[in-house]
Scaffold this active site. Structure first.
Site, PDB file in Angstrom:
ATOM      1  N   ASP A 196      51.792  25.973  66.883  1.00 50.18           N
ATOM      2  CA  ASP A 196      50.921  26.864  66.122  1.00 50.18           C
ATOM      3  C   ASP A 196      49.733  26.158  65.488  1.00 50.18           C
ATOM      4  O   ASP A 196      48.784  26.799  65.057  1.00 50.18           O
ATOM      5  CB  ASP A 196      51.709  27.581  65.021  1.00 50.18           C
ATOM      6  N   ASP A 243      58.837  24.183  68.165  1.00 47.76           N
ATOM      7  CA  ASP A 243      58.682  23.856  66.753  1.00 47.76           C
ATOM      8  C   ASP A 243      59.851  24.471  65.985  1.00 47.76           C
ATOM      9  O   ASP A 243      60.523  25.384  66.485  1.00 47.76           O
ATOM     10  CB  ASP A 243      57.351  24.421  66.247  1.00 47.76           C
ATOM     11  N   ASP A 273      49.088  20.793  67.816  1.00 47.82           N
ATOM     12  CA  ASP A 273      49.860  21.175  68.995  1.00 47.82           C
ATOM     13  C   ASP A 273      48.981  21.433  70.216  1.00 47.82           C
ATOM     14  O   ASP A 273      49.489  21.508  71.341  1.00 47.82           O
ATOM     15  CB  ASP A 273      50.669  22.454  68.710  1.00 47.82           C
TER      16      ASP A 273
END
Length: 793
Positions: free
Chosen positions: A599, A324, A603
């Site tokens: 997070d 990310d 995900d």
């Protein structure tokens, strides 16, 4: 159903509802038909099922067979020791996997909430589980969104969607239909989704999906998939199969050789079974488990919390890292990077001296006054990340929002994209307006719009979020400020470029990552231009062949097209949870081991599917942490590189002690096998074999797990996925060194017998000392014992 494209009346008609919501009778009918608004747990693995699964491993089955055989021939000591080792390994694996079953429970816990609903035209509070499509819900700041809803009407509503979409800022919502088809979740700005939170404002919304039909429900369904085996589990399964076949062949060969020589059949059967027990490295599962546990404990020191022990080794096999952007590669804090004023660009700390009535002073006042961020007593700034960044620049020049109190305002909304505040400036009133440059510039007079738009485009190409500022003086405070009148004929002040910049340590981490043959790719919910800019800065995008694509472009690609391009795509922007999962699966299909960081709830499926799922310890949701194999306690990409280094070191050391154990076991096997064939008595008793396997083999093998990393460990590519533990010359080493050690031991036996000495004691000691010499010789694959020195790390 693309609800965001439909008008409100059309949605009401489809859902059989209206402006007063559903009647209680209609709601009950729908509830009985569609079920509760909750997530299905799917097929649950009970504790006993998880425990029994620990015994499916080939190596464990071989050990259990050895234990049974040892019991049959009366060697209860071997049986007890082997069973203790097997049960210990099973319990460790059980406790690791049992914790992972909490992922669905965490998802369900997120969904437990109350909702304010219009039923029979009256607002009532109901458990969110009783909502059905067609219900009208009333959303307010601080409320959890109880289902997937379409906004009907709103007042300055902003929704925090980071957990679902990865978008770092709260999203301004609108009520009008959106024309474009195939929009990513983050771009559906007239929708709000289950599991997100209202950060500001209020709205009325109609429920369009509940339970497993929501976006959160789709994620829950994806979480129910099976995890792929780790590289270590794959290699050990292959190793166990090859070992069992080898042992079976040798035992049959030994039995047939004795049978043809006329030996007693019962004696040859028992001796062959003893050989099988001697050939199996009983200590290997325990040594691997101890090594992984010690490594997991060491990794806490650099902020890595290992949830599943095999993940330690998996890190060393990673060839792609999907990461990310926000908070992992960047600081997760907005900063003003550039200020354009009076036709010049400046860094925020290098503005020219402020003169009276100068645009620079007015711009800094606009930063502080047209701002809802608050300055706390300890001088920290609290509020929206963009407004905090602007306030930080203003306070750096000793300008605070309290100098001219706010008299009135025209609040920001997503349709206007502007915010205006009114303040006293002596005897006059000044208004400051900020907002999107494409909206603000046409409202200003006396400016070269074309040149300023070119400046906006130039700043936008750097990935900055651009904000424009203007002002206007008034003789008196307007009674009812309105945008149609009081956001016209403005005087342009300047532009700011705001960005969440990369962490300083990420630059070196990406360079080291590439030197190790690992490809970092960025998967983010942010705008593609912002993502590409950050990726270029830190080195993820560094070639003309590297590609950036959006979720829409990814959806348009079939599997064959994605397989062809997957290794050149380095940045994915505006992607959905299903697309993240698709990226991971496609990379695995190409033969890569994939690490995935995340997070949010969005995900979780890809974290579970990846070979190594890495959750963020600071910003991560409970769901992502439960689905992951490892948690980064500092949310820092560079920590992953440290963990990969440790993983490679652990795998190197695992290979070393597999090499050591198999070499020593082959030497023991050959001593037992060849002695009688050469006309000598069997050299070792069962108790000797057990002592050697657990003490002379096991303890030195454990010591190899403390061996320091090879000097080239992060300058070589990941080990090939198809490479077995016998590859790269290790199998040949196990044979020739085993033959050498057996030959020396048998020669010592022949000499001792001829001299009338205690030949069994001599053979036992020669074999043990040979193994001690061997463990020192294999401490490094690249350097000799004399170069690395005597002492372990």
């Amino acid at each position: 159903m693309n609800w965001y494209r439909l008008g409100i009346e059309e949605i009401f008609e489809l859902l059989e509802t209206g402006k007063k919501g559903l009647s209680s009778v209609n709601a009950e009918e729908k509830l009985s038909l569609l079920g509760l608004n909750e997530l299905s747990a799917g097929k649950k693995n009970g504790a006993w099922r998880i425990l029994l699964a620990q015994f499916k491993d080939v190596m464990i089955l071989v050990l259990l067979a050895a234990a049974i055989i040892s019991g049959i021939i009366g060697d209860l000591t071997d049986t007890i020791v082997i069973l203790v080792i097997v049960i210990l390994n099973a319990l460790i694996g059980f406790f690791q996997e049992y914790r992972a079953e909490k992922a669905m429970l965490a998802l369900k816990h997120m969904a437990l909430t109350q909702a304010k609903v219009l039923r029979d035209g009256k607002p009532v509070w109901l458990p969110a589980t009783l909502l059905v499509p067609g219900d009208l819900v009333l959303l307010e700041a601080g409320c959890a969104v109880p289902a997937d809803v379409r906004i009907v009407s709103s007042v300055n509503i902003r929704v925090e969607e980071a957990a679902l979409t990865g978008e770092s800022d709260a999203v301004d919502k609108v009520s009008h239909p959106l024309i474009q088809d195939g929009l990513a979740l983050g771009d559906q700005i007239n929708m709000a989704f289950k599991g997100t939170f209202v950060a500001y404002g209020r709205a009325k919304a109609v429920v369009v999906a509940t339970g497993m039909e929501t976006e959160l429900g789709r994620i829950a369904a994806m979480l129910q998939q099976d995890e792929p085996p780790t590289p270590l589990q794959q290699r050990m399964a292959a190793f166990g199969k090859k070992l069992s076949l080898l042992v079976l062949f040798l035992c049959v060969a030994f039995f047939l050789a004795g049978w043809f020589r006329g030996e007693n059949t019962v004696k040859m059967v028992l001796t062959s079974i003893s050989l099988a027990v001697a050939a199996i490295p009983e200590a290997l599962p325990a040594v691997i488990t101890i090594s992984l546990a010690l490594a997991a404990k060491r990794m806490i020191r650099f902020n890595c919390l290992i949830k599943k022990l095999p993940a330690v080794e998996t890190l060393g096999a990673v060839s792609f890292i999907c990461t990310d952007k926000t908070g992992t590669l960047t600081k997760n804090k907005m900063y003003v990077e550039e200020i354009f004023i009076n036709g010049q660009s400046y860094p925020p700390g290098a503005l020219p001296a402020i003169r009276e009535n100068d645009n620079i002073g007015l711009l800094l006042q606009a930063f502080a006054l047209n701002n809802d961020a608050l300055l706390a007593d300890d001088n920290s700034i609290i509020g929206d990340s963009t407004e905090v960044a602007l306030m930080a620049v203003a306070t750096g020049y000793n300008i605070k929002g309290s100098i001219w109190p706010r008299l009135a305002e025209i609040a920001f909304d997503a349709d206007r994209k502007l915010m205006t505040t009114f303040h006293h400036d002596g005897e006059r009133i000044v208004s400051f307006t900020k907002g999107a440059p494409d909206v603000l510039l046409p409202l200003c007079r006396g400016i070269d719009q074309l040149r300023l738009q070119e400046q906006v485009d130039l700043m936008a190409r750097k990935g900055d979020r651009i904000m424009g500022f203007a002002y206007r003086y008034w003789n008196a405070l307007p009674e009812k400020p309105g945008s149609a009148v009081h956001e016209r004929d403005l005087h342009f002040l300047g532009l700011t470029g705001i960005i969440d910049p990369p962490r300083e340590e990420v630059f070196e981490a990406v360079r080291e990552c590439k030197a190790a043959g690992i490809v970092p790719i960025m998967i983010t919910g942010d705008h593609p231009l912002t993502a590409s800019t950050i990726a270029e800065r830190i080195g993820i995008l560094d070639s003309s062949k590297d590609i950036t694509i959006t979720g829409q472009q990814l959806s348009a690609m079939n599997n064959e097209q994605l397989l062809e391009k997957i290794e050149t795509i380095k940045v994915y922007a505006r992607v959905s949870p299903e697309q993240k999962l698709r990226i991971v699966k496609t990379l695995q299909q190409k033969g890569h081991y994939v690490a995935m960081t995340g997070d949010g709830v969005n995900d979780a499926p890809s974290l579970k599917r990846a070979n190594i799922g890495i959750a963020m310890g600071i910003t991560g949701t409970d769901v992502s942490k439960e689905a992951a194999h490892m948690i980064l306690l500092d949310d820092n990409f560079s920590t992953i590189i440290k963990a990969i280094r440790e993983g490679r070191k652990i795998y190197d050391n695992i290979l070393k002690f597999i090499k050591y154990l198999m070499t020593t076991n082959s030497s023991e096997l050959l001593v037992l096998l060849l002695g009688p064939l050469l006309g000598m008595p069997i050299a070792l008793l069962p108790i000797h074999i057990l002592w050697i396997n657990l003490v002379s083999d096991g303890l030195p093998a454990v010591s190899l797990s403390f061996e320091k990393a090879e000097k080239n460990i992060m300058k070589r590519p990941p080990r090939p996925a198809q490479e077995s533990v016998f590859g790269n010359g290790r199998g040949l080493h196990m044979i020739w060194v085993g033959v050498l050690m057996a030959a020396i031991s048998l020669a010592a036996q022949r000499w001792a017998i001829s001299q009338g000495l205690h030949w069994q004691t001599i053979v036992f000691n020669v074999l043990c000392l040979s193994q001690m010499g061997h463990v020192l010789a294999i401490r490094s694959e690249y350097q000799s014992f004399f170069k690395i020195g005597f002492f372990f790390e």
